[in-house]
Scaffold this motif. Structure first.
Motif, short mmCIF file in Angstrom:
data_model
loop_
_atom_site.label_atom_id
_atom_site.label_comp_id
_atom_site.label_asym_id
_atom_site.label_seq_id
_atom_site.Cartn_x
_atom_site.Cartn_y
_atom_site.Cartn_z
N THR A 15 46.40 43.05 37.45
CA THR A 15 46.42 44.52 37.31
C THR A 15 44.43 43.86 36.93
OG1 THR A 15 46.71 44.87 34.88
CG2 THR A 15 48.02 45.84 37.29
N THR A 16 43.96 42.94 36.43
CA THR A 16 42.52 42.31 35.89
C THR A 16 42.23 41.28 36.30
OG1 THR A 16 42.77 43.90 33.78
CG2 THR A 16 41.08 42.54 34.05
N ILE A 17 41.58 41.55 36.82
CA ILE A 17 40.72 39.63 37.59
C ILE A 17 39.37 40.32 35.84
CG2 ILE A 17 38.93 38.32 38.69
CD1 ILE A 17 40.70 39.14 41.19
N GLY A 18 39.69 39.30 35.24
CA GLY A 18 38.72 39.28 33.87
C GLY A 18 37.14 38.91 34.05
N SER A 56 47.21 45.60 43.27
CA SER A 56 47.31 45.85 42.47
C SER A 56 46.28 46.32 40.91
CB SER A 56 49.01 45.20 41.28
OG SER A 56 47.87 43.93 41.84
N VAL A 57 44.89 45.25 42.30
CA VAL A 57 43.97 45.24 40.81
C VAL A 57 42.98 46.50 40.29
CG1 VAL A 57 41.77 43.94 40.40
CG2 VAL A 57 43.96 42.73 41.65
N THR A 58 43.17 46.53 39.36
CA THR A 58 42.48 48.14 39.39
C THR A 58 40.79 47.61 38.66
OG1 THR A 58 42.61 48.37 37.15
CG2 THR A 58 44.26 49.48 38.67
N THR A 59 40.36 46.75 37.94
CA THR A 59 39.20 46.20 37.68
C THR A 59 39.02 44.71 38.04
OG1 THR A 59 39.43 47.48 35.71
CG2 THR A 59 37.94 45.89 35.60
N ILE A 60 37.66 44.98 38.75
CA ILE A 60 37.23 43.54 38.90
C ILE A 60 35.77 43.20 37.28
CG2 ILE A 60 35.58 42.31 40.04
CD1 ILE A 60 37.25 43.37 43.06
N ASP A 98 41.90 49.82 47.55
CA ASP A 98 41.62 51.33 47.50
C ASP A 98 42.03 51.24 46.20
OD1 ASP A 98 44.60 50.99 48.40
OD2 ASP A 98 43.66 52.48 50.01
N SER A 99 42.86 50.38 45.07
CA SER A 99 42.48 50.33 43.88
C SER A 99 42.25 50.17 42.76
CB SER A 99 44.28 49.54 43.13
OG SER A 99 43.81 48.18 43.97
N VAL A 100 40.96 49.56 43.21
CA VAL A 100 40.00 49.16 42.49
C VAL A 100 39.46 49.94 42.29
CG1 VAL A 100 37.93 47.26 42.22
CG2 VAL A 100 40.17 46.43 43.44
N THR A 101 39.06 50.87 40.51
CA THR A 101 37.74 51.84 40.42
C THR A 101 36.62 51.28 39.54
OG1 THR A 101 38.79 51.48 38.36
CG2 THR A 101 39.90 52.89 39.94
N SER A 102 36.41 49.63 39.71
CA SER A 102 35.21 50.12 39.61
C SER A 102 34.92 47.88 39.38
CB SER A 102 34.84 49.69 37.41
OG SER A 102 35.64 49.24 37.31
N ILE A 103 33.73 47.69 39.66
CA ILE A 103 32.89 46.63 40.22
C ILE A 103 32.35 46.12 39.43
CG2 ILE A 103 31.89 45.56 41.68
CD1 ILE A 103 32.92 46.88 44.26
#
Length: 208
Positions: A48-51, A69-73, A91-96
């Motif tokens: 869900t998170t790419i740090g 599944s990833v929400t945050t890059i 289209d699960s990502v909310t912030s870049i």
């Protein structure tokens, strides 16, 4: 469970969805930093998170799948991935994050899905091969220097939803024309910062 650090030298890597019986949900800060051998990575849909700095300076990386599944890059996640030529953000990502694709010199196109609400400072700064970008009407925030020194950028479409554009967001883009809605925040920003702009309906008279 988080993948903290990878020390191998694989060219093509598939990250498993479980390690030691625990589900892999996060790629940690700097997990693949400076992995110069890496050309391709498959991320499982448990993540869900790419740090922050996760794939920073992976100079050979040209193919990555980001699962939906990833929400945050994270901040600087793909900074200086010089070989990355296209990427699909699900289209699960909310912030870049800040600097997420900073100096990805080979990146020619990017699709920002309409789940994203914020584009961080320096997010696409110095992406010198990027030619056009459409910002979806879910985005409200474009950070400082987000697209600065994108020298090949000729068109960016900015919707009414954007209520903040940071300093120097489009500086060093000599060939750029913004497409902005009439009486919008983006239109005022373009006028104030002497950026060439046009309206989406500017050519409507041609059809009448």
């Amino acid at each position: 469970m988080e993948i903290a650090r990878y020390y191998g030298n694989a060219e093509k890597l598939t990250i498993p969805d479980t390690l030691g019986g625990k589900k892999v949900t996060s790629i940690g800060s700097g997990a693949f930093l400076w992995c110069d051998s890496l050309t391709s990575v498959i991320i499982p849909d448990s993540v869900t998170t790419i740090g922050n700095w996760a794939f920073q300076k992976c100079h050979s990386l040209n193919n990555i799948i980001i699962p939906d599944s990833v929400t945050t890059i994270g901040n600087w996640a793909f900074q200086k991935c010089h070989s990355l030529n296209n990427i699909t953000i699900p289209d699960s990502v909310t912030s870049i994050g800040d600097g997420a694709f900073y100096a990805c010199y080979s990146l020619t196109s990017i699709t920002i899905p309409d789940s994203v609400t914020s584009i961080g400072d320096w997010a696409f700064s110095s992406c010198t091969s990027l030619t056009s970008i459409t910002i979806p009407d879910s985005v409200t925030f474009i950070g400082d220097s987000a697209f600065d020194f994108c020298e090949s950028l000729t068109s960016v479409s900015i919707p009414d939803s954007v209520t903040f554009i940071g300093d120097n967001a489009f500086s060093g883009c000599p060939n750029l024309t913004l497409t902005v809605p009439r009486n919008s925040y983006a239109a005022e920003y373009a006028k104030t910062n002497d950026i060439p702009y046009t309206y989406p309906d500017a050519n409507d008279w041609l059809n009448n």
